[in-house]
Write a protein that holds these residues in place. Structure first.
Motif, PDB file in Angstrom:
ATOM      1  N   UNK A 111       0.816  -1.198   0.000  1.00 36.46           N
ATOM      2  CA  UNK A 111       0.000   0.000   0.000  1.00 36.46           C
ATOM      3  C   UNK A 111       0.862   1.267   0.000  1.00 36.46           C
ATOM      4  N   UNK A 112       0.771   2.008  -1.082  1.00 39.53           N
ATOM      5  CA  UNK A 112       1.381   3.341  -1.183  1.00 39.53           C
ATOM      6  C   UNK A 112       2.865   3.348  -0.820  1.00 39.53           C
ATOM      7  N   UNK A 113       3.591   2.349  -1.300  1.00 41.73           N
ATOM      8  CA  UNK A 113       5.018   2.261  -0.970  1.00 41.73           C
ATOM      9  C   UNK A 113       5.893   1.936  -2.164  1.00 41.73           C
ATOM     10  N   UNK A 114       5.352   1.244  -3.160  1.00 43.62           N
ATOM     11  CA  UNK A 114       6.181   0.779  -4.266  1.00 43.62           C
ATOM     12  C   UNK A 114       6.899   1.928  -4.961  1.00 43.62           C
ATOM     13  N   UNK A 115       6.267   3.106  -5.017  1.00 41.21           N
ATOM     14  CA  UNK A 115       6.894   4.252  -5.680  1.00 41.21           C
ATOM     15  C   UNK A 115       8.131   4.753  -4.936  1.00 41.21           C
ATOM     16  N   UNK A 116       8.320   4.306  -3.684  1.00 35.18           N
ATOM     17  CA  UNK A 116       9.501   4.686  -2.899  1.00 35.18           C
ATOM     18  C   UNK A 116      10.650   3.689  -3.065  1.00 35.18           C
ATOM     19  N   UNK A 117      10.351   2.552  -3.671  1.00 38.81           N
ATOM     20  CA  UNK A 117      11.328   1.479  -3.786  1.00 38.81           C
ATOM     21  C   UNK A 117      11.878   1.394  -5.205  1.00 38.81           C
ATOM     22  N   UNK A 118      12.789   0.450  -5.406  1.00 39.75           N
ATOM     23  CA  UNK A 118      13.133   0.064  -6.771  1.00 39.75           C
ATOM     24  C   UNK A 118      11.924  -0.737  -7.255  1.00 39.75           C
ATOM     25  N   UNK A 119      11.062  -0.097  -8.019  1.00 40.96           N
ATOM     26  CA  UNK A 119       9.734  -0.643  -8.294  1.00 40.96           C
ATOM     27  C   UNK A 119       9.792  -2.033  -8.926  1.00 40.96           C
ATOM     28  N   UNK A 120      10.603  -2.172  -9.958  1.00 48.14           N
ATOM     29  CA  UNK A 120      10.639  -3.454 -10.664  1.00 48.14           C
ATOM     30  C   UNK A 120      11.221  -4.557  -9.786  1.00 48.14           C
ATOM     31  N   UNK A 121      12.300  -4.254  -9.070  1.00 48.43           N
ATOM     32  CA  UNK A 121      12.930  -5.264  -8.220  1.00 48.43           C
ATOM     33  C   UNK A 121      11.983  -5.725  -7.118  1.00 48.43           C
ATOM     34  N   UNK A 122      11.318  -4.777  -6.460  1.00 46.45           N
ATOM     35  CA  UNK A 122      10.390  -5.128  -5.381  1.00 46.45           C
ATOM     36  C   UNK A 122       9.187  -5.894  -5.922  1.00 46.45           C
ATOM     37  N   UNK A 123       8.688  -5.476  -7.075  1.00 44.87           N
ATOM     38  CA  UNK A 123       7.528  -6.140  -7.656  1.00 44.87           C
ATOM     39  C   UNK A 123       7.874  -7.563  -8.092  1.00 44.87           C
ATOM     40  N   UNK A 124       9.064  -7.756  -8.604  1.00 49.97           N
ATOM     41  CA  UNK A 124       9.484  -9.115  -8.988  1.00 49.97           C
ATOM     42  C   UNK A 124       9.555 -10.025  -7.760  1.00 49.97           C
ATOM     43  N   UNK A 125       9.998  -9.489  -6.633  1.00 42.77           N
ATOM     44  CA  UNK A 125      10.009 -10.268  -5.401  1.00 42.77           C
ATOM     45  C   UNK A 125       8.594 -10.613  -4.949  1.00 42.77           C
ATOM     46  N   UNK A 126       7.671  -9.667  -5.094  1.00 44.28           N
ATOM     47  CA  UNK A 126       6.275  -9.923  -4.755  1.00 44.28           C
ATOM     48  C   UNK A 126       5.695 -11.040  -5.622  1.00 44.28           C
ATOM     49  N   UNK A 127       6.043 -11.003  -6.916  1.00 45.48           N
ATOM     50  CA  UNK A 127       5.574 -12.045  -7.843  1.00 45.48           C
ATOM     51  C   UNK A 127       6.211 -13.392  -7.485  1.00 45.48           C
ATOM     52  N   UNK A 128       7.464 -13.371  -7.107  1.00 46.73           N
ATOM     53  CA  UNK A 128       8.166 -14.622  -6.785  1.00 46.73           C
ATOM     54  C   UNK A 128       7.503 -15.356  -5.620  1.00 46.73           C
ATOM     55  N   UNK A 129       7.113 -14.620  -4.586  1.00 47.63           N
ATOM     56  CA  UNK A 129       6.614 -15.283  -3.368  1.00 47.63           C
ATOM     57  C   UNK A 129       5.122 -15.599  -3.418  1.00 47.63           C
ATOM     58  N   UNK A 130       4.404 -15.102  -4.437  1.00 43.18           N
ATOM     59  CA  UNK A 130       2.978 -15.436  -4.552  1.00 43.18           C
ATOM     60  C   UNK A 130       2.834 -16.755  -5.315  1.00 43.18           C
ATOM     61  N   UNK A 131       1.808 -17.500  -4.972  1.00 40.24           N
ATOM     62  CA  UNK A 131       1.568 -18.786  -5.635  1.00 40.24           C
ATOM     63  C   UNK A 131       1.037 -18.584  -7.054  1.00 40.24           C
ATOM     64  N   UNK A 132       1.233 -19.548  -7.946  1.00 34.31           N
ATOM     65  CA  UNK A 132       0.601 -19.481  -9.269  1.00 34.31           C
ATOM     66  C   UNK A 132      -0.915 -19.312  -9.135  1.00 34.31           C
ATOM     67  N   UNK A 133      -1.467 -18.447  -9.943  1.00 30.65           N
ATOM     68  CA  UNK A 133      -2.877 -18.049  -9.905  1.00 30.65           C
ATOM     69  C   UNK A 133      -3.203 -17.115  -8.738  1.00 30.65           C
ATOM     70  N   UNK A 134      -2.201 -16.789  -7.926  1.00 30.36           N
ATOM     71  CA  UNK A 134      -2.398 -15.828  -6.849  1.00 30.36           C
ATOM     72  C   UNK A 134      -2.299 -14.403  -7.365  1.00 30.36           C
ATOM     73  N   UNK A 135      -2.813 -13.480  -6.577  1.00 34.13           N
ATOM     74  CA  UNK A 135      -2.844 -12.072  -6.999  1.00 34.13           C
ATOM     75  C   UNK A 135      -1.782 -11.237  -6.300  1.00 34.13           C
ATOM     76  N   UNK A 136      -1.247 -10.282  -7.049  1.00 33.38           N
ATOM     77  CA  UNK A 136      -0.383  -9.233  -6.521  1.00 33.38           C
ATOM     78  C   UNK A 136      -1.124  -7.920  -6.728  1.00 33.38           C
ATOM     79  N   UNK A 137      -1.273  -7.142  -5.648  1.00 34.21           N
ATOM     80  CA  UNK A 137      -2.031  -5.905  -5.763  1.00 34.21           C
ATOM     81  C   UNK A 137      -1.414  -4.770  -4.978  1.00 34.21           C
TER      82      UNK A 137
END
Length: 250
Positions: A111-137
């Motif tokens: 929530x309201x934090x990704x713009x403060x981070x290395x967006x792509x790197x953090x988002x890739x980590x979020x995708x990595x730890x979510x299960x297949x068919x799971x959502x990242x939001x």
């Protein structure tokens, strides 16, 4: 020091540091399909207010991480006070290098934090730890399409934030491999949020913030804080919910 850092370190009674309050948290949870069977991961959980709300409202299990020891301790204390220790876990962690195995969580949010981070790197980590068919939001700040480059550079310099446009956020989600990406424009929340922040902080709180900035950073710090507020109040600053699904394994 940014205004967000000041709000983090000063005890001003503010538990939620994002536009839309718990209503947008609920909207995000519903778009991600969170329910009582969900194992949820909250990146940059802050004071734990949203995590506790989700555990209470959806009866889900939730793990929150934050890079601030202050925020993690606040979150742990809050969960204990609300009898949610069995439903919530809060850990000090770097969003760019998560220690969790691949495919651990049903839903991952931030929530309201990704713009403060290395967006792509953090988002890739979020995708990595979510299960297949799971959502990242997420929900986050979004520039309007006609925003001058100078304004973007100024916000980055003052607050360290680098928002995308609404379409830019969608493209980023698709770039890291998410599919069925949904975006919901919530730009109307920004002016409401600025008014609510002022109401919660009050005149004494505002004075306390500005005196601290003046003491630590001098007139230049005050000028930066003022300019930051004006950027968020400008017509160029919007807000968005973005949700994508991790594809199932072949």
């Amino acid at each position: 020091m940014s205004l967000e850092e000041m709000l983090e370190k000063e005890d001003l009674g503010i538990e939620i540091l994002h536009p839309g309050g718990l209503e947008i948290t609920k909207d995000l949870a519903e778009l991600c399909g969170i329910n009582e069977k969900s194992k949820v991961f909250d990146v940059a959980c802050g004071t734990g207010e949203s995590a506790c709300f989700l555990a209470e409202t959806f009866e889900c299990e939730i793990v929150g991480v934050d890079a601030s020891p202050i925020m993690v301790e606040k979150a742990k204390k809050k969960a204990k006070e609300r009898g949610l220790e069995g439903k919530t876990t809060f850990i000090l962690a770097d969003a760019h290098k998560l220690s969790f195995p691949d495919n651990t969580f049903d839903v991952v949010i931030s929530e309201c934090t990704l713009c403060l981070l290395n967006k792509e790197a953090a988002l890739r980590e979020m995708v990595r730890v979510v299960k297949p068919n799971g959502c990242v939001g997420i929900h986050d700040v979004a520039w309007k399409e006609n925003t001058p480059r100078e304004l973007k550079l100024k916000l980055k310099d003052i607050e360290g934030e680098e928002p995308e446009t609404i379409e830019g956020w969608k493209r980023l989600f698709e770039k890291v491999g998410l599919v069925d990406v949904v975006v919901v424009d919530k730009s109307h929340l920004i002016p409401e949020w600025m008014k609510e922040m002022r109401r919660q902080v009050g005149l004494w709180g505002e004075l306390k913030i500005f005196l601290n900035i003046l003491k630590k950073e001098g007139p230049k710090g005050l000028k930066n804080a003022w300019e930051s507020m004006k950027i968020f109040e400008s017509s160029h600053t919007g807000y968005v919910i973005v949700v994508g699904r991790k594809p199932s394994k072949e």
